[in-house]
Design a protein around this motif. Structure first.
Motif, short mmCIF file in Angstrom:
data_model
loop_
_atom_site.label_atom_id
_atom_site.label_comp_id
_atom_site.label_asym_id
_atom_site.label_seq_id
_atom_site.Cartn_x
_atom_site.Cartn_y
_atom_site.Cartn_z
N LEU A 176 0.82 -1.21 0.00
CA LEU A 176 0.00 0.00 0.00
C LEU A 176 0.85 1.26 0.00
O LEU A 176 0.42 2.31 -0.49
CB LEU A 176 -0.94 0.02 1.22
CG LEU A 176 -1.91 -1.15 1.35
CD1 LEU A 176 -2.92 -0.84 2.44
CD2 LEU A 176 -2.60 -1.46 0.04
N LEU A 177 2.05 1.17 0.53
CA LEU A 177 2.92 2.34 0.58
C LEU A 177 3.32 2.83 -0.81
O LEU A 177 3.75 3.97 -0.97
CB LEU A 177 4.15 2.04 1.43
CG LEU A 177 3.85 1.72 2.90
CD1 LEU A 177 5.12 1.32 3.63
CD2 LEU A 177 3.17 2.90 3.59
N GLU A 178 3.15 1.96 -1.82
CA GLU A 178 3.42 2.38 -3.20
C GLU A 178 2.49 3.50 -3.65
O GLU A 178 2.80 4.24 -4.58
CB GLU A 178 3.29 1.19 -4.15
CG GLU A 178 4.27 0.06 -3.89
CD GLU A 178 3.96 -1.16 -4.74
OE1 GLU A 178 3.37 -1.00 -5.83
OE2 GLU A 178 4.31 -2.29 -4.32
N ALA A 179 1.34 3.61 -2.99
CA ALA A 179 0.37 4.65 -3.36
C ALA A 179 0.76 6.03 -2.85
O ALA A 179 0.14 7.02 -3.23
CB ALA A 179 -1.02 4.27 -2.84
N GLY A 180 1.76 6.10 -1.98
CA GLY A 180 2.28 7.38 -1.53
C GLY A 180 1.29 8.19 -0.71
O GLY A 180 0.46 7.67 0.01
N GLU A 181 1.40 9.51 -0.86
CA GLU A 181 0.62 10.44 -0.04
C GLU A 181 -0.87 10.41 -0.36
O GLU A 181 -1.67 10.93 0.42
CB GLU A 181 1.16 11.86 -0.21
CG GLU A 181 2.57 12.06 0.30
CD GLU A 181 2.71 11.75 1.78
OE1 GLU A 181 1.92 12.30 2.57
OE2 GLU A 181 3.60 10.96 2.13
#
Length: 214
Positions: free
Chosen positions: A191-196
């Motif tokens: 999920l961190l690939e989706a960024g801010e």
């Protein structure tokens, strides 16, 4: 839009809910309501009775696909009018749960919204529908609909077209983020690939999971 309605059984010490949405033709103003816990719905005239878990800038608007409602109508063998799942927007022709985190929609000529996460089902939702085991059934279906933040405020009307004006360069969908949250925790690092663009609460959950893995 939802008006405050007394609940039959008090859930999480809340005696009222705004989940019972009713269609309006518009125009309806859509705006960024402010931080969670302070701001409520991003749709003018719509009630949010539990601002601890609902509303705020990152959950300003909730969208659910008419096609998915139709599927539930067949499964539950009952009518589900627009707004039946507490959604502010009942869409047609848009793969809401297959949309990407950070995807942006233009609705009508003014409003631009950005997808932040999927909806997590709660006991209030189950009570509203009156379906035994609803939270589990909804989770297993894996099509939660999407929360959106308001990038550009304005007015919308029933029947306004929805145009995808931005698709980010990753493959993190609403459905994937939902699975990671509910029953496939091993997906959380992705999920961190989706960024801010990712809902900040979900981003923090993912970061803590990664840290715990060492």
């Amino acid at each position: 839009m939802g008006r405050p309605k007394a609940v039959d059984v008090v859930v999480e010490s809340k005696r009222f809910t705004g989940i019972d949405k009713r269609p309006v033709d518009g125009p309806v103003r859509v705006f960024a309501p402010g931080p969670k816990g302070v701001g409520a719905s991003g749709v003018a005239g719509d009630a949010v009775c539990n601002t601890e878990h609902h509303g705020g800038d990152d959950q300003a608007v909730y969208a659910f696909a008419r096609e998915d409602l139709d599927g539930w109508e067949r499964e539950l063998e009952r009518a589900l009018p627009n707004g039946a799942f507490g959604e502010n927007l009942t869409t047609e022709g848009v793969d809401v749960s297959g949309a990407l985190i950070g995807e942006r929609w233009r609705i009508g000529s003014e409003v631009i919204l950005e997808i932040t996460s999927g909806r997590v089902p709660c006991l209030t939702f189950q009570q509203h529908l009156g379906e035994p085991g609803w939270v589990k059934r909804f989770t297993q279906q894996g099509a939660p609909g999407a929360y959106l933040r308001v990038i550009r405020a304005g007015e919308i009307r029933a029947g306004d077209p929805i145009e995808i004006v931005h698709r980010p360069d990753h493959d993190i969908t609403v459905a994937l983020s939902f699975r990671a949250t509910m029953n496939q925790r091993s997906l959380l690092p992705r999920l961190l690939e989706a960024g801010e663009a990712l809902h900040p609460e979900l981003r923090e959950i993912a970061r803590k999971y990664v840290a715990a893995q060492g």
